[in-house]
Design an enzyme around this catalytic site. Structure first.
Site, PDB file in Angstrom:
ATOM      1  N   THR A 122      17.125  38.223  52.866  1.00 32.30           N
ATOM      2  CA  THR A 122      17.983  37.035  52.988  1.00 32.30           C
ATOM      3  C   THR A 122      17.108  35.794  52.971  1.00 32.30           C
ATOM      4  O   THR A 122      16.299  35.591  53.875  1.00 32.30           O
ATOM      5  CB  THR A 122      18.777  37.121  54.309  1.00 32.30           C
ATOM      6  OG1 THR A 122      19.521  38.339  54.300  1.00 32.30           O
ATOM      7  CG2 THR A 122      19.728  35.960  54.450  1.00 32.30           C
ATOM      8  N   GLY A 272      33.797  37.454  73.732  1.00 32.82           N
ATOM      9  CA  GLY A 272      32.926  38.393  74.450  1.00 32.82           C
ATOM     10  C   GLY A 272      31.678  37.675  74.926  1.00 32.82           C
ATOM     11  O   GLY A 272      31.632  36.447  74.959  1.00 32.82           O
ATOM     12  N   CYS A 279      20.576  39.242  62.219  1.00 34.85           N
ATOM     13  CA  CYS A 279      21.133  38.478  61.086  1.00 34.85           C
ATOM     14  C   CYS A 279      21.913  37.233  61.492  1.00 34.85           C
ATOM     15  O   CYS A 279      21.546  36.122  61.103  1.00 34.85           O
ATOM     16  CB  CYS A 279      22.010  39.396  60.250  1.00 34.85           C
ATOM     17  SG  CYS A 279      21.098  40.811  59.622  1.00 34.85           S
ATOM     18  N   LYS A 339      24.691  45.606  69.831  1.00 32.70           N
ATOM     19  CA  LYS A 339      26.027  46.174  69.603  1.00 32.70           C
ATOM     20  C   LYS A 339      25.892  47.682  69.679  1.00 32.70           C
ATOM     21  O   LYS A 339      24.762  48.212  69.719  1.00 32.70           O
ATOM     22  CB  LYS A 339      26.576  45.743  68.246  1.00 32.70           C
ATOM     23  CG  LYS A 339      25.782  46.293  67.077  1.00 32.70           C
ATOM     24  CD  LYS A 339      26.500  46.073  65.755  1.00 32.70           C
ATOM     25  CE  LYS A 339      25.741  46.769  64.638  1.00 32.70           C
ATOM     26  NZ  LYS A 339      26.447  46.736  63.360  1.00 32.70           N
TER      27      LYS A 339
HETATM   28  C1  UDX Z   1      25.845  41.625  59.804  1.00 28.82           C
HETATM   29  C2  UDX Z   1      26.914  41.585  58.724  1.00 28.82           C
HETATM   30  O1  UDX Z   1      28.092  42.239  59.193  1.00 28.82           O
HETATM   31  C3  UDX Z   1      26.390  42.315  57.495  1.00 28.82           C
HETATM   32  O2  UDX Z   1      27.352  42.212  56.457  1.00 28.82           O
HETATM   33  C4  UDX Z   1      25.081  41.645  57.057  1.00 28.82           C
HETATM   34  O3  UDX Z   1      24.533  42.303  55.934  1.00 28.82           O
HETATM   35  C5  UDX Z   1      24.074  41.676  58.174  1.00 28.82           C
HETATM   36  O4  UDX Z   1      24.614  41.042  59.331  1.00 28.82           O
HETATM   37  P1  UDX Z   1      25.049  43.318  61.640  1.00 28.82           P
HETATM   38  O5  UDX Z   1      24.476  42.108  62.280  1.00 28.82           O
HETATM   39  O6  UDX Z   1      24.196  44.522  61.486  1.00 28.82           O
HETATM   40  O7  UDX Z   1      25.610  42.953  60.132  1.00 28.82           O
HETATM   41  O8  UDX Z   1      26.291  43.829  62.421  1.00 28.82           O
HETATM   42  P2  UDX Z   1      27.782  43.404  62.768  1.00 28.82           P
HETATM   43  O9  UDX Z   1      28.457  44.686  63.038  1.00 28.82           O
HETATM   44  O10 UDX Z   1      28.403  42.480  61.803  1.00 28.82           O
HETATM   45  O11 UDX Z   1      27.593  42.635  64.190  1.00 28.82           O
HETATM   46  C6  UDX Z   1      27.154  41.316  64.232  1.00 28.82           C
HETATM   47  C7  UDX Z   1      27.714  40.708  65.509  1.00 28.82           C
HETATM   48  O12 UDX Z   1      29.130  40.641  65.403  1.00 28.82           O
HETATM   49  C8  UDX Z   1      27.398  41.562  66.741  1.00 28.82           C
HETATM   50  O13 UDX Z   1      26.904  40.762  67.787  1.00 28.82           O
HETATM   51  C9  UDX Z   1      28.722  42.200  67.130  1.00 28.82           C
HETATM   52  O14 UDX Z   1      28.892  42.264  68.528  1.00 28.82           O
HETATM   53  C10 UDX Z   1      29.756  41.265  66.522  1.00 28.82           C
HETATM   54  N1  UDX Z   1      30.913  42.005  66.030  1.00 28.82           N
HETATM   55  C11 UDX Z   1      30.711  43.057  65.178  1.00 28.82           C
HETATM   56  C12 UDX Z   1      32.185  41.599  66.430  1.00 28.82           C
HETATM   57  O15 UDX Z   1      32.319  40.669  67.208  1.00 28.82           O
HETATM   58  N2  UDX Z   1      33.246  42.301  65.957  1.00 28.82           N
HETATM   59  C13 UDX Z   1      33.097  43.368  65.101  1.00 28.82           C
HETATM   60  O16 UDX Z   1      34.094  43.978  64.721  1.00 28.82           O
HETATM   61  C14 UDX Z   1      31.799  43.755  64.701  1.00 28.82           C
END
Ligand code: UDX
Length: 446
Positions: A122, A272, A279, A339
């Site tokens: 990225t 939350g 990322c 997470k």
């Molecule tokens: C993220 C993007 O989703 C992904 O497309 C990109 O390529 C990289 O960054 P990631 O950070 O691994 O992926 O996980 P993600 O599951 O999206 O979680 C990111 C944050 O969002 C976490 O802190 C999590 O708690 C929160 N989250 C995740 C939510 O609030 N709701 C969800 O349903 C999923």
């Protein structure tokens, strides 16, 4: 096709294994010999569902790891850069991408056939065409578009789900410097029939990636802003407020007369104790700093970060409101990664809370089903015990802080019933039904 991939993090290793799974010949490159040895012995170096199966299936067939970048590049027609781009000194650090570009440039110097260099890391808009292009042309003495091609092909892999996200993509974005490069990338992905392929230029592809993550992060902070307001007003549960939003037919449209689709994105419209990971925080901050370079205030994204940085503190505020002194209490911190289903603790709200509790000399039982070892490397608290299961973690504590949505944590009401029914539960992810326990505080519920 013969593909070399520079970097064996969750993006590089998953991309390499999945490309080998769909039939390409892949060589994954990393400078750390220890990682190479583990990969070639089918020892997963990251916690990702599906990795071990793919390693065992493809290693030494059409997938191998090496620390010899030059040889890997020379023996491939496509080189994918999938190294880390951390956020440092208030801007994105692309030194690892530049090093990889330099090494690839040197390696293709002698090559006769057209070589495609793909930036999957990225990087902020303009990086591929301005910085990476210059480095490769200088090191190789070649010309982009003539002797080699440059493509920006962002990943949309969620940690913990990365194999699934790669094998079942929702979109494939192909930025490219020229038609020949675009064609080669389309061919590389041609087994993904029916998946939307968006062809564009490199800087647009770079911005699509940042915009995608910034949108998701903004939804979380938006929900937290409303949650903070609903707490102050009183008598409101943010879960009820957001539930009322989810039924907007522009969010959850009707299909047929009485059925409707609830899109997965609504799970990001949830309050939350804050978002984390390698990322969202970094990407939003990188976009802010790039906007500022163009004298843009980027006030919305700054607010997304400010709101998010305050959320973990709310867990401490709730503790302080429920105990005269934190000095001699013992708390359970459930969830250490950012997470569930990952051991990645980068920017984890949990670690921010643990660090903050150190100031109050609070004793901690820490538990995470998969992130204990990673967490230990990042925690200096003296009064902390790492527990190996949920029951042990919540035994004889004064408060339980739920920091991530591991499914097993929803069993807490049954576990505490017998020996600690009045323990305070501070639910940072709103997974416990308040009526099932006697002493409950949830983010966004007052
Ligand atoms: C993220 C993007 O989703 C992904 O497309 C990109 O390529 C990289 O960054 P990631 O950070 O691994 O992926 O996980 P993600 O599951 O999206 O979680 C990111 C944050 O969002 C976490 O802190 C999590 O708690 C929160 N989250 C995740 C939510 O609030 N709701 C969800 O349903 C999923």
């Amino acid at each position: 096709m013969k593909i070399s991939i520079i970097g064996t993090g969750y993006v590089g290793l998953v991309t390499g294994l999945c490309l080998s799974e769909i039939g390409h010949d892949v060589i994954c490159v990393d400078k750390e010999i220890s990682k190479i040895k583990k990969i070639n012995n089918c020892v997963p170096i990251i916690h990702e569902n599906g990795i071990t199966r793919l390693l065992k299936k493809n290693i030494n067939k059409n997938f191998i790891a090496t620390n010899n970048l030059s040889k890997a590049v020379k023996n491939s027609s496509i080189s994918i850069i999938a190294v880390g781009t951390p956020f440092r000194n208030n801007k994105i650090d692309i030194k690892y991408v530049k090093i990889a570009a330099k090494q690839i440039g040197r390696a293709i110097k002698e090559k006769k056939e057209f070589h495609v260099i793909v930036v999957k890391s990225t990087v902020v808009p303009g990086t591929t065409d301005k910085i990476i292009k210059k480095i490769v042309e200088k090191e190789s003495g070649m010309k982009v578009g003539l002797d080699f091609g440059l493509s920006m092909n962002p990943e949309f892999l969620r940690e913990g789900e990365a194999v699934n996200d790669f094998m079942y993509p929702d979109r494939i974005i192909i930025g490219s410097s020229d038609v020949q490069t675009e064609r080669i990338l389309v061919k590389m992905y041609n087994l993904f029939k029916g998946v939307k392929i968006i062809k564009t230029n490199n800087q647009t592809a770079e911005l699509i990636k940042y915009t995608s993550n910034s949108l998701l992060a903004s939804l979380i902070s938006f929900s937290n802003e409303i949650s903070n307001l609903s707490e102050r007003i009183g008598g409101i549960d943010i879960k009820d407020v957001m539930n009322g939003i989810y039924y907007d037919k522009r969010i959850s449209p009707f299909i047929g007369s009485n059925k409707r689709v609830f899109p997965p994105i609504i799970s990001y419209l949830e309050s939350g104790c804050g978002f984390g990971g390698s990322c969202f925080p970094k990407d939003v901050k990188a976009l802010i700093s790039q906007g500022e370079m163009f004298n843009l205030d980027m006030s919305l994204l700054k607010a997304v970060i400010n709101i998010n940085e305050n959320q973990p503190k709310k867990m401490i505020d709730i503790l302080k409101r429920n105990f005269k002194s934190l000095e001699n209490i013992k708390v359970a911190i459930l969830g250490l990664a950012f997470k569930p289903e990952t051991n990645d603790v980068r920017e984890s709200p949990s670690l921010k809370v643990i660090k903050n509790l150190n100031k109050y000399n609070v004793s901690i039982n820490a538990y995470d089903p998969v992130a204990k070892n990673e967490a230990k490397k990042n925690i200096t608290n003296k009064k902390i015990t790492y527990k190996n299961n949920l029951k042990a973690a919540i035994k004889n504590v004064d408060a339980i802080l739920i920091m991530t949505k591991w499914r097993e944590f929803s069993d807490i009401p049954n576990i505490i019933k017998k020996n600690n029914p009045d323990v305070l539960i501070i639910d940072g992810r709103r997974i416990i039904k308040p009526s099932t326990v006697s002493n409950y505080v949830g983010i966004g519920l007052s």
